[in-house]
Write a protein that holds these residues in place. Structure first.
Motif, mmCIF file in Angstrom:
data_model
loop_
_atom_site.group_PDB
_atom_site.id
_atom_site.type_symbol
_atom_site.label_atom_id
_atom_site.label_comp_id
_atom_site.label_asym_id
_atom_site.label_seq_id
_atom_site.Cartn_x
_atom_site.Cartn_y
_atom_site.Cartn_z
ATOM 1 N N GLU A 136 -0.835 12.817 -0.395
ATOM 2 C CA GLU A 136 -1.276 11.859 0.617
ATOM 3 C C GLU A 136 -2.375 10.913 0.111
ATOM 4 N N LEU A 137 -2.179 10.385 -1.086
ATOM 5 C CA LEU A 137 -3.193 9.500 -1.680
ATOM 6 C C LEU A 137 -3.469 8.300 -0.787
ATOM 7 N N THR A 138 -4.700 7.963 -0.684
ATOM 8 C CA THR A 138 -5.249 6.832 0.109
ATOM 9 C C THR A 138 -5.141 7.047 1.624
ATOM 10 N N GLY B 83 3.446 16.143 3.737
ATOM 11 C CA GLY B 83 3.069 14.813 3.250
ATOM 12 C C GLY B 83 3.781 14.448 1.966
ATOM 13 N N GLU B 84 3.203 13.489 1.257
ATOM 14 C CA GLU B 84 3.837 12.979 0.036
ATOM 15 C C GLU B 84 3.086 13.497 -1.191
ATOM 16 N N PHE B 85 3.842 13.834 -2.208
ATOM 17 C CA PHE B 85 3.246 14.484 -3.383
ATOM 18 C C PHE B 85 3.599 13.801 -4.700
ATOM 19 N N VAL B 86 2.612 13.780 -5.579
ATOM 20 C CA VAL B 86 2.882 13.468 -6.990
ATOM 21 C C VAL B 86 2.369 14.661 -7.786
ATOM 22 N N LEU B 87 3.189 15.118 -8.725
ATOM 23 C CA LEU B 87 2.784 16.234 -9.585
ATOM 24 C C LEU B 87 2.482 15.694 -10.973
ATOM 25 N N PRO C 143 -0.648 -1.007 -5.577
ATOM 26 C CA PRO C 143 -0.758 0.394 -5.973
ATOM 27 C C PRO C 143 0.600 1.012 -6.269
ATOM 28 N N SER C 144 0.581 1.998 -7.150
ATOM 29 C CA SER C 144 1.762 2.824 -7.356
ATOM 30 C C SER C 144 1.282 4.270 -7.313
ATOM 31 N N ALA C 145 2.031 5.106 -6.604
ATOM 32 C CA ALA C 145 1.616 6.507 -6.452
ATOM 33 C C ALA C 145 1.478 7.174 -7.817
ATOM 34 N N ALA C 146 2.376 6.828 -8.748
ATOM 35 C CA ALA C 146 2.379 7.479 -10.059
ATOM 36 C C ALA C 146 1.066 7.243 -10.809
ATOM 37 N N ASP D 6 9.195 0.365 0.719
ATOM 38 C CA ASP D 6 8.459 0.930 1.864
ATOM 39 C C ASP D 6 6.980 1.121 1.529
ATOM 40 N N ALA D 7 6.709 1.488 0.282
ATOM 41 C CA ALA D 7 5.317 1.721 -0.135
ATOM 42 C C ALA D 7 5.235 1.644 -1.646
ATOM 43 N N GLY D 8 4.159 1.090 -2.136
ATOM 44 C CA GLY D 8 3.920 1.053 -3.578
ATOM 45 C C GLY D 8 4.648 -0.085 -4.271
ATOM 46 N N MET D 9 4.845 0.106 -5.561
ATOM 47 C CA MET D 9 5.500 -0.938 -6.353
ATOM 48 C C MET D 9 7.015 -0.845 -6.228
ATOM 49 N N PRO D 10 7.681 -1.950 -5.873
ATOM 50 C CA PRO D 10 9.147 -1.958 -5.933
ATOM 51 C C PRO D 10 9.558 -1.631 -7.376
ATOM 52 N N CYS D 11 10.779 -1.210 -7.556
ATOM 53 C CA CYS D 11 11.371 -0.921 -8.875
ATOM 54 C C CYS D 11 10.961 0.444 -9.457
ATOM 55 N N ILE D 12 9.921 1.078 -8.916
ATOM 56 C CA ILE D 12 9.489 2.363 -9.475
ATOM 57 C C ILE D 12 9.989 3.458 -8.533
ATOM 58 N N SER D 13 11.107 4.073 -8.871
ATOM 59 C CA SER D 13 11.825 5.000 -7.959
ATOM 60 C C SER D 13 12.052 4.331 -6.616
ATOM 61 N N ASP D 14 12.303 3.075 -6.624
ATOM 62 C CA ASP D 14 12.503 2.254 -5.427
ATOM 63 C C ASP D 14 13.402 1.077 -5.782
ATOM 64 N N PRO D 15 14.045 0.448 -4.783
ATOM 65 C CA PRO D 15 14.887 -0.721 -5.091
ATOM 66 C C PRO D 15 14.081 -1.871 -5.692
ATOM 67 N N GLY E 6 9.809 10.501 -12.447
ATOM 68 C CA GLY E 6 10.372 10.218 -11.117
ATOM 69 C C GLY E 6 10.733 11.490 -10.365
ATOM 70 N N PHE E 7 11.807 11.416 -9.562
ATOM 71 C CA PHE E 7 12.271 12.587 -8.805
ATOM 72 C C PHE E 7 13.216 13.410 -9.673
ATOM 73 N N LEU E 8 13.098 14.723 -9.606
ATOM 74 C CA LEU E 8 14.086 15.583 -10.269
ATOM 75 C C LEU E 8 15.330 15.609 -9.398
ATOM 76 N N PRO F 23 0.809 -1.232 0.000
ATOM 77 C CA PRO F 23 0.000 0.000 0.000
ATOM 78 C C PRO F 23 0.842 1.282 0.000
ATOM 79 N N ILE F 24 0.276 2.363 -0.564
ATOM 80 C CA ILE F 24 0.952 3.673 -0.511
ATOM 81 C C ILE F 24 0.388 4.492 0.651
ATOM 82 N N GLY F 25 -0.365 3.864 1.510
ATOM 83 C CA GLY F 25 -0.928 4.568 2.670
ATOM 84 C C GLY F 25 -1.941 3.682 3.378
HETATM 85 N N1 SAM Z 1 7.552 2.800 -5.631
HETATM 86 C C1 SAM Z 1 6.611 3.737 -5.084
HETATM 87 C C2 SAM Z 1 5.315 3.646 -5.889
HETATM 88 O O1 SAM Z 1 5.255 2.888 -6.832
HETATM 89 O O2 SAM Z 1 4.355 4.303 -5.511
HETATM 90 C C3 SAM Z 1 7.166 5.138 -5.046
HETATM 91 C C4 SAM Z 1 8.360 5.271 -4.153
HETATM 92 S S1 SAM Z 1 9.147 6.811 -4.147
HETATM 93 C C5 SAM Z 1 10.562 6.476 -3.193
HETATM 94 C C6 SAM Z 1 8.194 7.729 -2.987
HETATM 95 C C7 SAM Z 1 7.457 8.885 -3.643
HETATM 96 O O3 SAM Z 1 6.210 8.415 -4.154
HETATM 97 C C8 SAM Z 1 7.072 9.981 -2.662
HETATM 98 O O4 SAM Z 1 8.133 10.908 -2.473
HETATM 99 C C9 SAM Z 1 5.894 10.625 -3.355
HETATM 100 O O5 SAM Z 1 6.333 11.460 -4.404
HETATM 101 C C10 SAM Z 1 5.212 9.403 -3.960
HETATM 102 N N2 SAM Z 1 4.209 8.840 -3.037
HETATM 103 C C11 SAM Z 1 4.291 7.719 -2.312
HETATM 104 N N3 SAM Z 1 3.158 7.523 -1.601
HETATM 105 C C12 SAM Z 1 2.352 8.570 -1.885
HETATM 106 C C13 SAM Z 1 1.041 8.947 -1.477
HETATM 107 N N4 SAM Z 1 0.342 8.217 -0.615
HETATM 108 N N5 SAM Z 1 0.511 10.081 -1.989
HETATM 109 C C14 SAM Z 1 1.205 10.835 -2.865
HETATM 110 N N6 SAM Z 1 2.435 10.527 -3.275
HETATM 111 C C15 SAM Z 1 3.002 9.411 -2.802
#
Ligand code: SAM
Length: 273
Positions: free
Chosen positions: A187-189, A214-218, A112-115, A82-91, A133-135, A10-12
């Motif tokens: 802060e999705l979910t 919190g956490e952001f996606v643009l 889930p993936s935040a993207a 830690d959250a979301g899909m591994p391999c996507i800006s993650d190990p 990804g991250f700039l 989960p991403i949250g």
């Molecule tokens: N692999 C993860 C994925 O697939 O969702 C992303 C990991 S990356 C290290 C972490 C970044 O994902 C955060 O800095 C933020 O930009 C975004 N992110 C993760 N959880 C989020 C959430 N609940 N709401 C918005 N953005 C989130």
């Protein structure tokens, strides 16, 4: 036996861990986790007891070989971040490559993936998109990255940390302009989920008044066709003439340029003749 599972977490909201993910985490021999403390909380919530190996950005090489050797000796492993899909800006990316290169079966347990989650609720065009990804934290590399996207037509997805958000919005404004549509997904979910569907300029103003937390996606809209069409007809024709000289048929050139620059095909065809 001898298998790597790439498991989305989960991403949250913990309810987003799929039953198949729970089952996989229960049945593998061990888990490769980005941060074992974070994953332990998830495992405790689902009453899963499992040995873990820490696998993160700075030990990828050494731990990757170790994980591979265990898998090759017959064990099964789930890699999680830690959250979301591994391999996507993650190990995970290197481990997948390493395992695949050694003939290990790599299976995905999607989560889930935040993207993609942010894109889906952005209200912007979803049919074609690019994940950025991250700039970089280095100003020159960041601007180089953004400049390369100046004429990008697809919707663009960026990850950003709260303390860098305002600076990044400023950089986006300098490259794409204040009026470019933008959705800020925060802060999705989670309890404080918030989606701001605005423009780059609007977001800059909003976050001058509200401290980003919190956490952001643009999600940034791609360049509109009309913007590209602002290229004068004569300049478009110059491009077209070069295409014709390279061997293309005038009708095909007119068709391609009409699509790219928003002019009528017939108008371009006539001008090219
Ligand atoms: N692999 C993860 C994925 O697939 O969702 C992303 C990991 S990356 C290290 C972490 C970044 O994902 C955060 O800095 C933020 O930009 C975004 N992110 C993760 N959880 C989020 C959430 N609940 N709401 C918005 N953005 C989130």
């Amino acid at each position: 036996m001898s298998q790597l599972f790439v498991v989305g977490t989960p991403i949250g909201n913990l309810q987003d861990l799929s039953p198949r993910a729970v089952q996989t985490l229960r049945t593998v021999d061990f888990i490769a986790a980005e941060d074992t403390r974070v994953t332990l909380k998830l495992l405790n919530h689902f009453e899963i007891k499992k040995p873990m190996v820490s696998y993160y950005e700075h030990n990828l090489h050494e731990k990757g070989e170790y994980i591979l050797s265990r898998i090759l000796s017959g064990e099964t492993c789930a890699v999680v971040s830690d959250a979301g899909m591994p391999c996507i800006s993650d190990p995970g990316e290197d481990l997948v490559r390493l395992c695949a290169a050694h003939g290990v079966t790599v299976t995905v347990v999607p989560g889930p993936s935040a993207a993609v989650s942010a894109l889906a609720v952005s209200g912007l065009v979803t049919s074609r998109f690019t994940f950025e990804g991250f700039l970089s934290t280095n100003k020159a590399s960041r601007m180089e990255h953004l400049s390369s996207l100046e004429n990008e037509r697809r919707t663009m997805i960026f990850y950003e940390a709260p303390h860098k958000l305002s600076a990044t919005l400023g950089d986006l404004k300098s490259v794409f302009g204040a009026d470019r549509p933008l959705s800020v997904c925060r802060e999705l979910t989670k309890i404080h989920e918030e989606i701001l569907r605005t423009t780059i300029g609007g977001a800059c103003e909003y976050f001058e008044q509200n401290t980003p937390k919190g956490e952001f996606v643009l999600i940034v809209s791609g360049q509109e066709k009309q913007e590209a069409a602002q290229l004068p007809l004569e300049e478009v024709c110059q491009i077209g003439r070069k295409m014709i000289l390279s061997g293309m048929r005038t009708t095909d050139v007119a068709k391609a340029l009409a699509k790219t620059y928003g002019y009528k095909k017939a108008e371009l065809y006539k001008s090219l003749l």
